[in-house]
Motif scaffolding. Structure first.
Motif, PDB file in Angstrom:
ATOM      1  N   GLU A 298       0.842  -1.203   0.000  1.00  0.00           N
ATOM      2  CA  GLU A 298       0.000   0.000   0.000  1.00  0.00           C
ATOM      3  C   GLU A 298       0.880   1.257   0.000  1.00  0.00           C
ATOM      4  N   LYS A 299       0.541   2.201  -0.857  1.00  0.00           N
ATOM      5  CA  LYS A 299       1.256   3.479  -0.945  1.00  0.00           C
ATOM      6  C   LYS A 299       0.226   4.602  -1.056  1.00  0.00           C
ATOM      7  N   PRO A 300      -0.306   5.021   0.092  1.00  0.00           N
ATOM      8  CA  PRO A 300      -1.435   5.962   0.075  1.00  0.00           C
ATOM      9  C   PRO A 300      -1.058   7.428  -0.115  1.00  0.00           C
ATOM     10  N   TYR A 301       0.237   7.719  -0.327  1.00  0.00           N
ATOM     11  CA  TYR A 301       0.657   9.123  -0.441  1.00  0.00           C
ATOM     12  C   TYR A 301       1.236   9.377  -1.836  1.00  0.00           C
ATOM     13  N   PRO A 302       0.412   9.846  -2.781  1.00  0.00           N
ATOM     14  CA  PRO A 302       0.897  10.080  -4.148  1.00  0.00           C
ATOM     15  C   PRO A 302       1.543  11.466  -4.297  1.00  0.00           C
ATOM     16  N   CYS A 303       2.534  11.544  -5.172  1.00  0.00           N
ATOM     17  CA  CYS A 303       3.162  12.825  -5.507  1.00  0.00           C
ATOM     18  C   CYS A 303       2.312  13.531  -6.559  1.00  0.00           C
ATOM     19  N   ASP A 304       2.061  14.836  -6.373  1.00  0.00           N
ATOM     20  CA  ASP A 304       1.244  15.579  -7.334  1.00  0.00           C
ATOM     21  C   ASP A 304       2.060  16.136  -8.500  1.00  0.00           C
ATOM     22  N   GLU A 305       3.384  15.833  -8.507  1.00  0.00           N
ATOM     23  CA  GLU A 305       4.245  16.301  -9.604  1.00  0.00           C
ATOM     24  C   GLU A 305       4.555  15.178 -10.595  1.00  0.00           C
ATOM     25  N   CYS A 306       4.662  13.948 -10.081  1.00  0.00           N
ATOM     26  CA  CYS A 306       4.964  12.797 -10.936  1.00  0.00           C
ATOM     27  C   CYS A 306       4.053  11.635 -10.540  1.00  0.00           C
ATOM     28  N   GLU A 307       4.337  10.452 -11.039  1.00  0.00           N
ATOM     29  CA  GLU A 307       3.449   9.304 -10.820  1.00  0.00           C
ATOM     30  C   GLU A 307       3.835   8.449  -9.622  1.00  0.00           C
ATOM     31  N   MET A 308       4.808   8.863  -8.870  1.00  0.00           N
ATOM     32  CA  MET A 308       5.272   8.058  -7.741  1.00  0.00           C
ATOM     33  C   MET A 308       4.330   8.192  -6.539  1.00  0.00           C
ATOM     34  N   SER A 309       4.231   7.106  -5.771  1.00  0.00           N
ATOM     35  CA  SER A 309       3.458   7.088  -4.530  1.00  0.00           C
ATOM     36  C   SER A 309       4.324   6.502  -3.434  1.00  0.00           C
ATOM     37  N   PHE A 310       3.944   6.777  -2.177  1.00  0.00           N
ATOM     38  CA  PHE A 310       4.782   6.389  -1.055  1.00  0.00           C
ATOM     39  C   PHE A 310       3.956   5.801   0.070  1.00  0.00           C
ATOM     40  N   ALA A 311       4.599   4.937   0.832  1.00  0.00           N
ATOM     41  CA  ALA A 311       3.928   4.269   1.947  1.00  0.00           C
ATOM     42  C   ALA A 311       3.831   5.170   3.170  1.00  0.00           C
ATOM     43  N   GLN A 312       4.699   6.180   3.254  1.00  0.00           N
ATOM     44  CA  GLN A 312       4.714   7.083   4.396  1.00  0.00           C
ATOM     45  C   GLN A 312       4.705   8.527   3.925  1.00  0.00           C
ATOM     46  N   SER A 313       4.010   9.373   4.675  1.00  0.00           N
ATOM     47  CA  SER A 313       3.918  10.788   4.305  1.00  0.00           C
ATOM     48  C   SER A 313       5.288  11.458   4.369  1.00  0.00           C
ATOM     49  N   SER A 314       6.136  11.021   5.312  1.00  0.00           N
ATOM     50  CA  SER A 314       7.471  11.616   5.429  1.00  0.00           C
ATOM     51  C   SER A 314       8.310  11.335   4.181  1.00  0.00           C
ATOM     52  N   ASN A 315       8.138  10.150   3.588  1.00  0.00           N
ATOM     53  CA  ASN A 315       8.863   9.827   2.356  1.00  0.00           C
ATOM     54  C   ASN A 315       8.394  10.680   1.184  1.00  0.00           C
ATOM     55  N   LEU A 316       7.084  10.991   1.166  1.00  0.00           N
ATOM     56  CA  LEU A 316       6.562  11.887   0.126  1.00  0.00           C
ATOM     57  C   LEU A 316       7.171  13.278   0.278  1.00  0.00           C
ATOM     58  N   THR A 317       7.251  13.761   1.517  1.00  0.00           N
ATOM     59  CA  THR A 317       7.840  15.078   1.775  1.00  0.00           C
ATOM     60  C   THR A 317       9.284  15.131   1.285  1.00  0.00           C
ATOM     61  N   LYS A 318      10.050  14.069   1.581  1.00  0.00           N
ATOM     62  CA  LYS A 318      11.444  13.995   1.123  1.00  0.00           C
ATOM     63  C   LYS A 318      11.506  13.958  -0.403  1.00  0.00           C
ATOM     64  N   HIS A 319      10.603  13.168  -1.013  1.00  0.00           N
ATOM     65  CA  HIS A 319      10.606  13.042  -2.474  1.00  0.00           C
ATOM     66  C   HIS A 319      10.303  14.368  -3.156  1.00  0.00           C
ATOM     67  N   ARG A 320       9.362  15.134  -2.600  1.00  0.00           N
ATOM     68  CA  ARG A 320       8.989  16.422  -3.209  1.00  0.00           C
ATOM     69  C   ARG A 320      10.195  17.329  -3.375  1.00  0.00           C
ATOM     70  N   ARG A 321      11.160  17.187  -2.488  1.00  0.00           N
ATOM     71  CA  ARG A 321      12.355  18.044  -2.572  1.00  0.00           C
ATOM     72  C   ARG A 321      13.195  17.731  -3.796  1.00  0.00           C
ATOM     73  N   THR A 322      13.018  16.544  -4.402  1.00  0.00           N
ATOM     74  CA  THR A 322      13.723  16.250  -5.651  1.00  0.00           C
ATOM     75  C   THR A 322      13.161  17.103  -6.783  1.00  0.00           C
ATOM     76  N   HIS A 323      11.897  17.546  -6.641  1.00  0.00           N
ATOM     77  CA  HIS A 323      11.301  18.447  -7.633  1.00  0.00           C
ATOM     78  C   HIS A 323      11.649  19.906  -7.340  1.00  0.00           C
ATOM     79  N   THR A 324      11.601  20.291  -6.069  1.00  0.00           N
ATOM     80  CA  THR A 324      11.804  21.700  -5.707  1.00  0.00           C
ATOM     81  C   THR A 324      13.275  22.065  -5.547  1.00  0.00           C
ATOM     82  N   GLY A 325      14.138  21.046  -5.307  1.00  0.00           N
ATOM     83  CA  GLY A 325      15.552  21.330  -5.046  1.00  0.00           C
ATOM     84  C   GLY A 325      15.819  21.833  -3.638  1.00  0.00           C
ATOM     85  N   GLU A 326      14.799  21.833  -2.803  1.00  0.00           N
ATOM     86  CA  GLU A 326      14.937  22.336  -1.438  1.00  0.00           C
ATOM     87  C   GLU A 326      15.862  21.438  -0.617  1.00  0.00           C
TER      88      GLU A 326
END
Length: 482
Positions: A298-326
């Motif tokens: 189960e990966k209930p946290y989808p990224c709104d920039e690409c097609e990836m989804s994550f099992a934990q909200s913290s992993n989604l937050t980390k992934h978003r930084r690959t888009h923003t460069g933050e």
């Protein structure tokens, strides 16, 4: 402004062009009004600004509708951003500033500004060093009596504010309010620039500084500055060597409370939350819930920039930084920054040499718990990551991910010089050296260099095997040849 019924009465925090803002904004300087419009992305509103500047400077709080209301049960002034209601319009005005980041009360000693006058008065005491309320248990003093009362609870262990959703309790009601949002997912503090929202106003304030670049907390020992006071406090400990967080079981101390929390788990033997699929148990039900997703996929946290989804909200937050460069986690020793706090923690140990995770089977130690877990499997032979296409198993999840690409043919790592793609990042790194000519792996016997470690190992095995045999020195080999 026309007084409406309770259900209709609300103040639109997000639309500064609405005529209701003229009646509700407290007196602002032209600079503050410009900042207000710019932060909300409003452009070409000079006429509206002139109207506001012409009218709000003559507006008194007592003239606003509902200012004399005293019945606590009647809260006719509702915020349309987070649905909070208030008995008086002045309270709504102060509240709405947390959404718009308007701070019209500047300190005349430093460059800080505040949303209301009472916050400014509290802040001024920091300059005056007026702390008339002393703790009878320790030598700390406080500017406000309520701060002293909260502090006393740290001595007494008093936590009078229990959560009605879990078994946690808190010493302060505001901490309980924040904690409840971890259950409800509520984030009533939206950023006016991007689409992020936050569970508390402090989070919004810190985030806002990533847009403005503001770093109002300078270190008085070096030339670094920080966006929030807590980061400055952590940084100062790199100068002082202070480690105020001590383990009550062993004699280890840490510079950050999060490091102590992780360490304490090494002492906990009681794990009352077992997984019904495998043999693992957990100290907390939340950890069990996250773990179960490794079985269910189960990966209930989808990224709104690409097609990836994550099992934990913290992993989604980390992934978003690959888009923003933050990269919000700067190292306080060198100039590197990191997208993930765990990466910063690991990096710091390259400066300190700390390896706090020892193997209980051999004498090796590791800088992070993940490396220790992987190492343990060399002793146990455990391979918990099973391929669902063939019958191969792996000790490391990353190796399973790479293996799966053999079946799918996926090659997500593209060379930006030529058109070649690779199944893993290490393959791309090796390939790039064919363009750059880089050879970072040098033989310590003959000083030849190689582009990858595998080729260096082969070279050593073929050319220098005899030199590595016991009781035969390099000088002896040279004499034998001679």
């Amino acid at each position: 402004m026309k007084i409406a019924s309770k259900s209709q009465r609300s103040y639109n925090c997000g639309d500064p062009s609405d005529s209701t803002i003229i009646n509700y904004l407290v007196p602002l300087t032209p600079i503050k009004v410009n900042i207000f419009f710019n932060k909300l992305g409003i452009r070409n509103q000079e006429n509206t600004r002139d109207v506001i500047l012409g009218r709000i400077n003559d507006t008194k709080m007592s003239d606003l509708p509902g200012s004399s209301m005293t019945h606590k049960d009647d809260k006719p002034f509702a915020c349309n951003v987070c649905n909070m209601s208030f008995t008086e319009s002045s309270h709504l005005i102060k509240h709405c500033r947390i959404h718009t980041v308007v701070e019209p009360y500047p300190c005349d000693i430093c460059d800080k500004s505040f949303a209301d006058n009472s916050q400014l008065m509290k802040h001024r005491r920091n300059h005056l060093v007026e702390k008339p309320h002393s703790c009878e248990f320790c030598d700390m003093s406080f500017a406000q009596i309520n701060h002293l009362n909260k502090h006393r609870r740290s001595h007494m262990g008093d936590k009078p504010f229990p959560c009605d959703m879990c078994d946690k309790a808190f010493a302060d009601n505001s901490h309980l309010t924040r904690h409840r949002r971890t259950h409800t997912g509520e984030k009533p503090y939206p950023c006016g620039v991007c689409d992020k929202s936050f569970a508390d106003s402090d989070g919004l304030t810190k985030h806002w500084r990533w847009h403005t670049g503001e770093r109002p907390y300078p270190c008085n020992m070096c030339d670094k500055s920080y966006a929030d006071n807590s980061s400055l406090t952590k940084h100062r400990r790199s100068h002082t060597g202070e480690k105020p967080y001590s383990c009550d079981v062993c004699d280890k101390s840490y510079s950050q409370s999060s490091h102590l929390t992780k360490h304490r788990r090494t002492h906990i033997t009681d794990k009352p939350f077992p997984c019904d699929v495998c043999f693992k148990s957990f100290t907390d039900n939340d950890f069990l819930t996250k773990h179960r997703r490794t079985h269910t996929g189960e990966k209930p946290y989808p990224c709104d920039e690409c097609e990836m989804s994550f099992a934990q909200s913290s992993n989604l937050t980390k992934h978003r930084r690959t888009h923003t460069g933050e990269r919000p986690y700067p190292c306080d020793i060198c100039d590197q920054s990191f997208a993930v706090s765990a990466s910063l923690t690991k990096h710091r140990r390259t400066h300190t040499g700390e390896r706090p995770y020892p193997c209980e089977v051999c004498d090796k130690s590791f800088a992070d718990s993940g490396s220790l877990t992987k190492h343990r499997r060399t002793h146990t032979g455990e391979k918990p990551y099973l391929c669902d296409v063939c019958d191969k198993s792996f000790a490391i999840n990353g190796n399973l991910t790479k293996h799966r690409r053999i079946h799918t043919g996926e090659k997500p790592y593209l060379c930006d010089v030529c058109e070649k793609s690779f199944a893993d990042s290490s393959g791309l790194t090796k390939h790039k050296r064919t363009h750059t000519g880089e050879k970072p792996y040098m033989c310590d016997v003959c000083e030849k260099s190689f582009s990858d470690s595998g080729t260096l190992k082969k070279h050593r095995r073929i050319k220098h095997t005899q030199l590595e045999q016991p009781n035969i020195s390099k000088d002896a080999m040279i004499l034998a040849v001679a």
